[in-house]
Design an enzyme around this catalytic site. Sequence first.
Site, short mmCIF file in Angstrom:
data_model
loop_
_atom_site.label_atom_id
_atom_site.label_comp_id
_atom_site.label_asym_id
_atom_site.label_seq_id
_atom_site.Cartn_x
_atom_site.Cartn_y
_atom_site.Cartn_z
N ASN A 11 0.86 -1.18 0.00
CA ASN A 11 0.00 0.00 0.00
C ASN A 11 0.90 1.23 0.00
OD1 ASN A 11 -1.82 2.04 0.46
ND2 ASN A 11 -2.80 1.08 2.22
N TRP A 12 0.85 1.97 -1.08
CA TRP A 12 1.72 3.15 -1.21
C TRP A 12 1.24 4.32 -0.36
CZ3 TRP A 12 2.83 3.35 -7.23
CH2 TRP A 12 3.68 2.30 -7.56
N LYS A 13 -0.01 4.27 0.09
CA LYS A 13 -0.58 5.36 0.89
C LYS A 13 -0.36 6.69 0.17
CE LYS A 13 0.05 2.64 5.07
NZ LYS A 13 0.59 2.57 6.45
N HIS A 100 -9.09 -0.03 7.02
CA HIS A 100 -7.72 0.31 7.39
C HIS A 100 -7.69 1.38 8.48
CE1 HIS A 100 -3.41 0.93 6.91
NE2 HIS A 100 -3.65 2.22 6.87
N GLU A 173 -4.31 -6.50 11.24
CA GLU A 173 -3.52 -5.27 11.28
C GLU A 173 -3.56 -4.71 12.70
OE1 GLU A 173 -3.87 -1.69 8.30
OE2 GLU A 173 -5.19 -1.34 10.01
N GLY A 179 2.71 1.39 10.95
CA GLY A 179 3.64 2.49 10.76
C GLY A 179 4.89 2.38 11.60
#
Length: 231
Positions: A11-13, A100, A173, A179
């Site tokens: 996931n490139w966010k 998410h 998650e 992060g």
Amino acid sequence: MTHLPFLYITNWKLNKTLDQGMHYFHLNQDALHALAMNQLIEVIIAPTYVSLAPLWVFASKIGVHLAAQDCSEHETGPYNGQVDAISLFQVGVRYGIIGHSHPTDGGRDTDLAVANKLQRLLTVGIRPIVCVGETADEHKKGTGKQVVSRQLKLIFGELEERLEPTIVCIAYEPVWAVGGGASVEKEYIATMIAWIKELTVLLPQHTFYLVYGGGIDEDNAVALRSIQELN
């Protein structure tokens, strides 16, 4: 016994502009194609919304699947900044990440909103990647399993009403580790994934991919790959 492919999801966010995304595909197309051609692996990349349509041209040629980073729970209406499922499908999206949670984005959607998003994605033929997991406070209280069970309750309710076989990805998650906030022991991840697998047995008509959505890097990738229940 049929073995499901192992999913590599990135996931490139809010990273990589469209130009940078195109450069990435040009630079890594041979390596990505080699991975995607392995029948035991599925490569999924989630760029920003504006990059989806242009990058689909590159991704489709080398066997890489595109995912949306989110999806509106609504089909249409006055909802600023949201993107509907059918539009995502029309630009090549085949996976959609929902539920998410990240410390900097205001937290997770309600369980009902996530279930509504699942319904919208499945209706248009996009495979959902449903993120579940406990916060730091919930983890300290030892209520991770209860939290995940609650988060999946409405999801499973939606799936129970679907008679035709469906493929759904569930990503564990832990919010407290997203992060790079904290490291997660392999044994704990394995325990939570096994718990989720037990819950999915209640819906034998559907196929579930179980993936890990916490922090992944060069140091823990090999260890995670060794967890038997992970896809």
